[in-house]
Design a protein around this motif. Structure first.
Motif, PDB file in Angstrom:
ATOM      1  N   LEU A  40       0.843  -1.199   0.000  1.00 42.23           N
ATOM      2  CA  LEU A  40       0.000   0.000   0.000  1.00 42.23           C
ATOM      3  C   LEU A  40       0.878   1.248   0.000  1.00 42.23           C
ATOM      4  CD1 LEU A  40      -2.967  -0.434   2.547  1.00 42.23           C
ATOM      5  CD2 LEU A  40      -3.108  -0.193   0.059  1.00 42.23           C
ATOM      6  N   PRO A  41       0.616   2.198  -0.885  1.00 42.05           N
ATOM      7  CA  PRO A  41       1.335   3.470  -0.816  1.00 42.05           C
ATOM      8  C   PRO A  41       0.852   4.277   0.388  1.00 42.05           C
ATOM      9  CG  PRO A  41      -0.367   3.570  -2.492  1.00 42.05           C
ATOM     10  CD  PRO A  41      -0.348   2.148  -1.997  1.00 42.05           C
ATOM     11  N   PRO A  42       1.546   5.352   0.739  1.00 41.67           N
ATOM     12  CA  PRO A  42       1.090   6.182   1.856  1.00 41.67           C
ATOM     13  C   PRO A  42      -0.334   6.688   1.638  1.00 41.67           C
ATOM     14  CG  PRO A  42       3.321   6.792   1.213  1.00 41.67           C
ATOM     15  CD  PRO A  42       2.817   5.836   0.162  1.00 41.67           C
ATOM     16  N   ASP A  43      -1.032   6.925   2.730  1.00 40.10           N
ATOM     17  CA  ASP A  43      -2.405   7.413   2.639  1.00 40.10           C
ATOM     18  C   ASP A  43      -2.427   8.720   1.841  1.00 40.10           C
ATOM     19  OD1 ASP A  43      -4.950   8.832   3.428  1.00 40.10           O
ATOM     20  OD2 ASP A  43      -5.174   7.043   4.663  1.00 40.10           O
ATOM     21  N   PRO A 100      -3.209   7.604   9.809  1.00 45.25           N
ATOM     22  CA  PRO A 100      -3.690   7.720   8.427  1.00 45.25           C
ATOM     23  C   PRO A 100      -5.211   7.844   8.379  1.00 45.25           C
ATOM     24  CG  PRO A 100      -2.186   5.857   8.685  1.00 45.25           C
ATOM     25  CD  PRO A 100      -2.547   6.308  10.059  1.00 45.25           C
ATOM     26  N   LEU A 101      -5.708   8.770   7.579  1.00 41.22           N
ATOM     27  CA  LEU A 101      -7.140   9.057   7.555  1.00 41.22           C
ATOM     28  C   LEU A 101      -7.973   7.814   7.267  1.00 41.22           C
ATOM     29  CD1 LEU A 101      -9.018  12.089   6.337  1.00 41.22           C
ATOM     30  CD2 LEU A 101      -9.647   9.915   5.318  1.00 41.22           C
ATOM     31  N   HIS A 102      -7.578   7.005   6.295  1.00 42.41           N
ATOM     32  CA  HIS A 102      -8.399   5.845   5.935  1.00 42.41           C
ATOM     33  C   HIS A 102      -8.530   4.847   7.091  1.00 42.41           C
ATOM     34  CE1 HIS A 102      -8.077   7.273   1.784  1.00 42.41           C
ATOM     35  NE2 HIS A 102      -9.020   6.402   1.467  1.00 42.41           N
ATOM     36  N   GLN A 103      -7.554   4.801   7.965  1.00 45.25           N
ATOM     37  CA  GLN A 103      -7.617   3.844   9.075  1.00 45.25           C
ATOM     38  C   GLN A 103      -8.774   4.175  10.022  1.00 45.25           C
ATOM     39  OE1 GLN A 103      -3.841   2.873  10.947  1.00 45.25           O
ATOM     40  NE2 GLN A 103      -4.864   2.416  12.882  1.00 45.25           N
ATOM     41  N   GLU A 104      -9.195   5.422  10.044  1.00 44.48           N
ATOM     42  CA  GLU A 104     -10.302   5.822  10.911  1.00 44.48           C
ATOM     43  C   GLU A 104     -11.566   5.007  10.646  1.00 44.48           C
ATOM     44  OE1 GLU A 104     -11.096   7.286  13.758  1.00 44.48           O
ATOM     45  OE2 GLU A 104     -11.042   9.434  13.259  1.00 44.48           O
ATOM     46  N   PHE A 105     -11.719   4.516   9.414  1.00 42.88           N
ATOM     47  CA  PHE A 105     -12.988   3.930   8.990  1.00 42.88           C
ATOM     48  C   PHE A 105     -13.020   2.410   9.051  1.00 42.88           C
ATOM     49  CE2 PHE A 105     -12.459   8.076   7.100  1.00 42.88           C
ATOM     50  CZ  PHE A 105     -13.654   8.692   7.432  1.00 42.88           C
ATOM     51  N   ILE A 106     -12.041   1.795   9.697  1.00 34.89           N
ATOM     52  CA  ILE A 106     -12.028   0.332   9.735  1.00 34.89           C
ATOM     53  C   ILE A 106     -12.772  -0.236  10.941  1.00 34.89           C
ATOM     54  CG2 ILE A 106      -9.790   0.358   8.548  1.00 34.89           C
ATOM     55  CD1 ILE A 106      -8.520  -0.649  11.153  1.00 34.89           C
ATOM     56  N   LEU A 158     -12.856   8.552  -0.691  1.00 29.47           N
ATOM     57  CA  LEU A 158     -12.135   7.524   0.045  1.00 29.47           C
ATOM     58  C   LEU A 158     -11.988   6.249  -0.781  1.00 29.47           C
ATOM     59  CD1 LEU A 158     -13.675   7.926   3.615  1.00 29.47           C
ATOM     60  CD2 LEU A 158     -11.684   9.060   2.615  1.00 29.47           C
ATOM     61  N   ASP A 159     -10.907   5.535  -0.518  1.00 29.21           N
ATOM     62  CA  ASP A 159     -10.567   4.312  -1.244  1.00 29.21           C
ATOM     63  C   ASP A 159     -11.105   3.122  -0.453  1.00 29.21           C
ATOM     64  OD1 ASP A 159      -9.368   2.073  -2.351  1.00 29.21           O
ATOM     65  OD2 ASP A 159      -7.423   3.036  -2.651  1.00 29.21           O
ATOM     66  N   ARG A 160     -12.181   2.538  -0.927  1.00 34.86           N
ATOM     67  CA  ARG A 160     -12.802   1.437  -0.207  1.00 34.86           C
ATOM     68  C   ARG A 160     -11.927   0.189  -0.161  1.00 34.86           C
ATOM     69  NH1 ARG A 160     -15.978   5.234  -1.576  1.00 34.86           N
ATOM     70  NH2 ARG A 160     -18.136   5.478  -0.818  1.00 34.86           N
ATOM     71  N   ARG A 161     -11.150  -0.048  -1.207  1.00 38.60           N
ATOM     72  CA  ARG A 161     -10.253  -1.202  -1.183  1.00 38.60           C
ATOM     73  C   ARG A 161      -9.177  -1.020  -0.113  1.00 38.60           C
ATOM     74  NH1 ARG A 161      -5.408  -2.935  -3.572  1.00 38.60           N
ATOM     75  NH2 ARG A 161      -5.329  -5.221  -3.799  1.00 38.60           N
ATOM     76  N   ARG A 162      -8.667   0.192   0.024  1.00 38.14           N
ATOM     77  CA  ARG A 162      -7.676   0.459   1.068  1.00 38.14           C
ATOM     78  C   ARG A 162      -8.281   0.183   2.451  1.00 38.14           C
ATOM     79  NH1 ARG A 162      -3.076   3.761   2.375  1.00 38.14           N
ATOM     80  NH2 ARG A 162      -2.755   4.222   0.173  1.00 38.14           N
ATOM     81  N   ILE A 163      -9.508   0.629   2.664  1.00 41.48           N
ATOM     82  CA  ILE A 163     -10.169   0.409   3.951  1.00 41.48           C
ATOM     83  C   ILE A 163     -10.327  -1.090   4.207  1.00 41.48           C
ATOM     84  CG2 ILE A 163     -12.331   0.726   5.231  1.00 41.48           C
ATOM     85  CD1 ILE A 163     -12.571   3.466   3.776  1.00 41.48           C
TER      86      ILE A 163
END
Length: 293
Positions: A176-179, A217-223, A248-253
């Protein structure tokens, strides 16, 4: 501190709050860091177990003092009492935990309202000035286990039928690249055990336990809402996008969700009291995620 019974807590609390002498005291929770005491179902007192927990409680109170005025969502108004012994107090936010079965029983309108409320909570939290949060004591959130540690300690504990899928999640996490939105100050603990949900009114009254909040990382908030339901997470993400304009990137989440479960399993792989629960949690996630993949 040593383990105390309810009568000893009563003595400690009423020495500071004598008007509570006739109140009903009960142990609310025995968490990792603090012992919580519920008084008359209206007040919560927390007693840290050691010096590290005391520092964490002091920091949490400072963080809440900054974020509370910026949020539409109710959060604890925590006050510190230096003691001895050191403890905190706050008015109890009425409501109970929200678990998967509770969410699945909600109707469409109640699910939408819950997701909208949580999306607004995150949107408001993420725009609080970082300098203010740094000054209040916020730091980086706790790091996860490394991919190598997950491969060595977690994967061998999983049932063979889901191990290959879990291996792919670890590989996906590694590349995964940086958020794209970088780090923000966030809650990073938005599962149903930190929610005060009114099951009668079918609405969220508040959120508590900011001990794990910080910069990440912002995306981590949504797990974390995936512990309740992937449907809830999808709704929160869509509502958050509408409020903030961020895509937001749903695959990243999804990848972060899986790796987080595996990291928790790796962290507790040698803990006989908790490892079975972590195996069940990781296996439940992998079974559902593999079907959706």
């Amino acid at each position: 501190m040593t383990e105390l019974d309810a009568s000893e807590f009563r003595s400690l609390i009423t020495s500071v709050f004598p008007h509570l002498t006739g109140a009903v005291f009960k142990l609310a929770a025995k968490g990792w860091d603090s012992i919580a005491v519920d008084v008359d179902d209206t007040l919560i007192f927390k007693f840290p177990r050691d010096l590290s927990a005391e520092r964490a409680l002091r920091k949490e109170a400072a963080l809440l003092g900054v974020v509370r005025p910026s949020l539409s969502m109710a959060v604890p108004d925590m006050r510190i009492h230096e003691g001895p012994p050191f403890f905190s107090s706050h008015t109890k936010i009425e409501g109970e935990h929200l678990i998967t079965e509770d969410y699945e029983a909600l109707g469409e309108g109640d699910r939408r309202r819950l997701a909208d409320d949580l999306a607004r909570f995150y949107a408001e939290l993420h725009v609080i000035e970082t300098d203010r949060m740094h000054e209040a004591g916020a730091g980086a959130i706790q790091p996860w286990q490394s991919p190598e540690a997950v491969r060595t300690k977690a994967l061998p504990l999983l049932p063979p039928e889901i191990r290959r899928f879990a291996q792919r999640v670890v590989s996906d996490f590694e590349i995964l690249p940086p958020d794209p939105y970088g780090n923000i100050y966030g809650f990073f603990d938005g599962h149903g055990w930190n929610m005060a949900f009114d099951h009668g009114q079918k609405r969220l009254n508040g959120i508590y336990d900011f001990a794990d909040s910080g910069f990440g990382p912002l995306h981590q908030e949504f797990i974390y809402s995936n512990f309740i339901s992937p449907d809830l997470t999808a709704r929160i993400v869509s509502a958050y996008e509408s409020l903030t304009g961020r895509r937001l990137d749903r695959r990243r989440i999804a990848i972060l969700t899986g790796f987080h479960r595996l990291s928790e399993l790796a962290e507790l792989a040698d803990d006989p009291a908790n490892v079975e629960q972590m195996v069940r949690s990781a296996a439940a996630w992998a079974t559902v995620a593999a079907r959706a993949d």
